[in-house]
Design an enzyme around this catalytic site. Structure first.
Site, PDB file in Angstrom:
ATOM      1  CG  ASP A  46     -71.827 120.608  26.778  1.00  0.00           C
ATOM      2  OD1 ASP A  46     -72.468 119.650  25.829  1.00  0.00           O
ATOM      3  OD2 ASP A  46     -70.878 120.877  27.097  1.00  0.00           O
ATOM      4  CD  GLU A 103     -73.436 118.329  22.457  1.00  0.00           C
ATOM      5  OE1 GLU A 103     -72.851 119.184  21.787  1.00  0.00           O
ATOM      6  OE2 GLU A 103     -73.500 117.169  23.099  1.00  0.00           O
ATOM      7  CG  ASP A 175     -67.810 121.117  30.518  1.00  0.00           C
ATOM      8  OD1 ASP A 175     -68.290 120.122  29.788  1.00  0.00           O
ATOM      9  OD2 ASP A 175     -66.796 121.129  31.239  1.00  0.00           O
TER      10      ASP A 175
END
Length: 205
Positions: A46, A103, A175
């Site tokens: 991420d 992502e 996160d």
């Protein structure tokens, strides 16, 4: 005739499939099942220009947790990109992931923020290339839908589902939870794709 409720997420679909094929004594074990017998190690990322979440899980008979955390970078943008690259490079060499789930880039209202995010994403992703993993991308709404069951889920809901699915306790940063959710989304997607291939092969016989 009794109607079966449709699973809301890929996570629920995997759990439902497991419940239908296991004995009651095993059904309380909450971790999801992967269809492929071979063990595959997945690194979820991420990316962020200030903080990059990471998570490593393994698929096999079940999906199992390996490690998660975050890389906090400081200094100028070039210095932060170097820290992100070095941190992910260390992770990739230590855990040797077979696949990377990251992502997908999305449109951001702030052009400067979007540019920094793209550079952080590039630094994190390129740091894995030395171990030659297969790379997969998922949109944020796709990840939330797979893990929580709704594309508009809040971060707290994502954290709660990640903890429940992997039977984790203790403190978890946002996160790291997002990175775990990305990794889980990929694990469920590859499991579902494997099931579809098995069905296609069976129907072709």
């Amino acid at each position: 005739m009794r109607r079966t409720r449709r699973p809301k997420s890929l996570a629920e679909l995997n759990l439902a499939r497991h419940d239908a094929t296991t004995s009651p004594a095993v059904m309380s074990y909450r971790q999801p099942v992967a269809s492929a017998a071979a063990r595959v190690r997945i690194l979820g990322l991420d990316p962020g220009s200030l903080c990059t979440g990471y998570a490593v899980i393994e698929t096999g008979p079940r999906v199992s947790y390996v490690v998660s955390g975050s890389i906090r970078a400081r200094g100028s943008l070039p210095e932060r990109l170097q820290e992100i690259f070095a941190g992910v490079d260390k992770l990739a060499n230590e855990y040797q992931p077979d696949e990377v789930a990251i992502e997908r880039v999305f449109m951001h209202r702030n052009a400067d923020s979007a540019l920094k995010l793209g550079q952080a994403r590039g630094a994190a992703l390129s740091a894995t290339f030395a171990v030659r993993p297969r790379v997969f991308e998922y949109a944020p709404r796709e990840v939330k839908l797979a893990v929580v069951g709704t594309g508009g889920a809040q971060k707290e809901q994502v954290q709660l589902m990640v903890r429940s699915l992997l039977n984790l306790s203790g403190r978890m940063g946002a996160d790291a939870a997002d990175a775990l959710a990305i990794a889980l989304c990929h694990a469920y997607s590859r499991s579902l794709n494997g099931q579809l291939r098995e069905l296609a092969a069976g129907s072709a016989q």
